[in-house]
Design a protein around this motif. Structure first.
Motif, PDB file in Angstrom:
ATOM      1  N   ASN A 100       0.880  -1.159   0.000  1.00  0.00           N
ATOM      2  CA  ASN A 100       0.000   0.000   0.000  1.00  0.00           C
ATOM      3  C   ASN A 100       0.925   1.218   0.000  1.00  0.00           C
ATOM      4  N   PRO A 101       0.416   2.415  -0.294  1.00  0.00           N
ATOM      5  CA  PRO A 101       1.323   3.545  -0.507  1.00  0.00           C
ATOM      6  C   PRO A 101       2.252   3.860   0.662  1.00  0.00           C
ATOM      7  N   ALA A 102       1.758   3.783   1.893  1.00  0.00           N
ATOM      8  CA  ALA A 102       2.606   4.109   3.045  1.00  0.00           C
ATOM      9  C   ALA A 102       3.736   3.097   3.191  1.00  0.00           C
ATOM     10  N   VAL A 103       3.402   1.807   3.096  1.00  0.00           N
ATOM     11  CA  VAL A 103       4.420   0.761   3.200  1.00  0.00           C
ATOM     12  C   VAL A 103       5.381   0.828   2.019  1.00  0.00           C
ATOM     13  N   ASP A 104       4.854   1.052   0.818  1.00  0.00           N
ATOM     14  CA  ASP A 104       5.714   1.165  -0.362  1.00  0.00           C
ATOM     15  C   ASP A 104       6.700   2.320  -0.205  1.00  0.00           C
ATOM     16  N   SER A 105       6.258   3.392   0.435  1.00  0.00           N
ATOM     17  CA  SER A 105       7.133   4.566   0.615  1.00  0.00           C
ATOM     18  C   SER A 105       8.317   4.231   1.503  1.00  0.00           C
ATOM     19  N   TYR A 106       8.071   3.607   2.656  1.00  0.00           N
ATOM     20  CA  TYR A 106       9.218   3.329   3.519  1.00  0.00           C
ATOM     21  C   TYR A 106      10.074   2.196   2.972  1.00  0.00           C
ATOM     22  N   ASN A 107       9.483   1.240   2.250  1.00  0.00           N
ATOM     23  CA  ASN A 107      10.300   0.209   1.612  1.00  0.00           C
ATOM     24  C   ASN A 107      11.250   0.822   0.590  1.00  0.00           C
ATOM     25  N   CYS A 108      10.756   1.751  -0.198  1.00  0.00           N
ATOM     26  CA  CYS A 108      11.577   2.407  -1.210  1.00  0.00           C
ATOM     27  C   CYS A 108      12.733   3.167  -0.566  1.00  0.00           C
ATOM     28  N   VAL A 109      12.421   3.945   0.463  1.00  0.00           N
ATOM     29  CA  VAL A 109      13.459   4.713   1.163  1.00  0.00           C
ATOM     30  C   VAL A 109      14.457   3.769   1.825  1.00  0.00           C
ATOM     31  N   THR A 178      -0.374  -4.423  14.561  1.00  0.00           N
ATOM     32  CA  THR A 178      -0.062  -3.013  14.306  1.00  0.00           C
ATOM     33  C   THR A 178       0.366  -2.763  12.863  1.00  0.00           C
ATOM     34  N   ARG A 179       0.025  -3.686  11.963  1.00  0.00           N
ATOM     35  CA  ARG A 179       0.395  -3.529  10.553  1.00  0.00           C
ATOM     36  C   ARG A 179      -0.258  -2.268   9.983  1.00  0.00           C
ATOM     37  N   VAL A 180       0.400  -1.676   9.009  1.00  0.00           N
ATOM     38  CA  VAL A 180      -0.107  -0.480   8.343  1.00  0.00           C
ATOM     39  C   VAL A 180      -0.878  -0.900   7.095  1.00  0.00           C
ATOM     40  N   THR A 181      -2.109  -0.419   6.994  1.00  0.00           N
ATOM     41  CA  THR A 181      -2.972  -0.709   5.853  1.00  0.00           C
ATOM     42  C   THR A 181      -3.376   0.603   5.180  1.00  0.00           C
ATOM     43  N   GLU A 182      -4.133   0.487   4.091  1.00  0.00           N
ATOM     44  CA  GLU A 182      -4.634   1.690   3.427  1.00  0.00           C
ATOM     45  C   GLU A 182      -5.559   2.496   4.337  1.00  0.00           C
ATOM     46  N   ALA A 183      -6.141   1.837   5.328  1.00  0.00           N
ATOM     47  CA  ALA A 183      -7.064   2.528   6.239  1.00  0.00           C
ATOM     48  C   ALA A 183      -6.354   3.199   7.412  1.00  0.00           C
ATOM     49  N   LEU A 213       7.645  12.167   0.685  1.00  0.00           N
ATOM     50  CA  LEU A 213       6.649  11.273   0.097  1.00  0.00           C
ATOM     51  C   LEU A 213       5.338  11.303   0.880  1.00  0.00           C
ATOM     52  N   LEU A 214       5.435  11.462   2.205  1.00  0.00           N
ATOM     53  CA  LEU A 214       4.247  11.480   3.057  1.00  0.00           C
ATOM     54  C   LEU A 214       3.482  12.795   2.965  1.00  0.00           C
ATOM     55  N   GLN A 215       4.190  13.898   2.827  1.00  0.00           N
ATOM     56  CA  GLN A 215       3.624  15.233   3.015  1.00  0.00           C
ATOM     57  C   GLN A 215       2.357  15.509   2.200  1.00  0.00           C
TER      58      GLN A 215
END
Length: 235
Positions: A100-109, A178-183, A213-215
């Protein structure tokens, strides 16, 4: 708001630790994140073009984590630090997973800079979060395995809240709860080094990249740094 804390024992054992806690509130993970998609595409293109490769176990950034794992009794070639496992997967497949976008962002970084990264949905965290040595009585339910319960080994470094363990082997695997999801709308991202004298500047570059990426997709973000000189901060 939960407090993030490094136990004095972990700080003493790893005196060059620096952990960034980036908190995003009002996160909107159910909309397109074009900058994250572009960053992933660019990184994969560089790998395909042989102009860049992920850090592997011979890279000093990953070597430092292997040494840390061995020091608390974990074999890092069997149970790998998150950045090592992610980099190996990318080198083999040529791509990073899309979660999902949040997880993809930190994986990329994480894989771009060779530093472990993870995240917790703060709406599912109970009490404060401590990075400490396990005593062996704790429980852990791995991501994607909601019916599995494990017991970390005594001495293993874990993230834990007042309910149970949030990550095993410091950063090897996250908990299902505590996993991060789209919600997820209130998330704490963590980026880590155990070699801050050498890599502290790189950690701060990675933090800036993640926040960029988050902003566009959150109401606000903040960052706090934890280490032996600053053992705790409120997320």
């Amino acid at each position: 708001m939960p407090l993030f804390r490094i136990s004095p024992a972990v700080a003493d054992a790893f005196p060059d630790t620096l952990i960034a806690v980036v908190t995003a509130s009002g996160l909107r993970g159910d909309e397109p994140w074009p900058a994250t998609a572009a960053a992933l595409d660019e990184l994969e293109a560089r790998l395909a073009g042989e102009t860049w490769r992920p850090a592997d176990e011979n890279d000093p950034r990953v070597e430092a984590w292997h040494a840390a794992y061995r020091s608390f009794g974990t074999n890092p070639r069997r149970i790998r630090p998150s950045v090592d496992a992610l980099g190996r997967r990318m080198a083999k497949k040529g791509t990073l997973p899309r979660i999902n976008p949040a997880v993809d962002s930190y994986n990329c970084v994480s894989v771009r800079h060779g530093l472990p990264a993870g995240a917790f949905d703060l709406d599912h965290v109970t009490g404060d979060v401590e990075i400490r040595h396990a005593d062996g009585s704790e429980t852990f339910t791995p991501l994607g395995e909601p019916d599995t319960v494990e017991n970390p080994k005594p001495g293993e470094v874990v993230y834990a809240d007042t309910t149970d363990v949030l990550t095993r082997h410091w950063n090897h695997r996250d908990a299902h709860r505590t996993r991060v999801t789209e919600a997820s709308t209130h998330v704490a991202f963590v980026l880590e080094t155990v070699a801050a004298t050498r890599d502290g500047h790189l950690l701060k570059v990675a933090v800036d990249e993640l926040r960029a990426l988050l902003q566009p997709h959150c109401r606000q973000s903040t960052v706090h740094y934890l280490g032996p000189a600053h053992l705790e901060a409120t997320a």
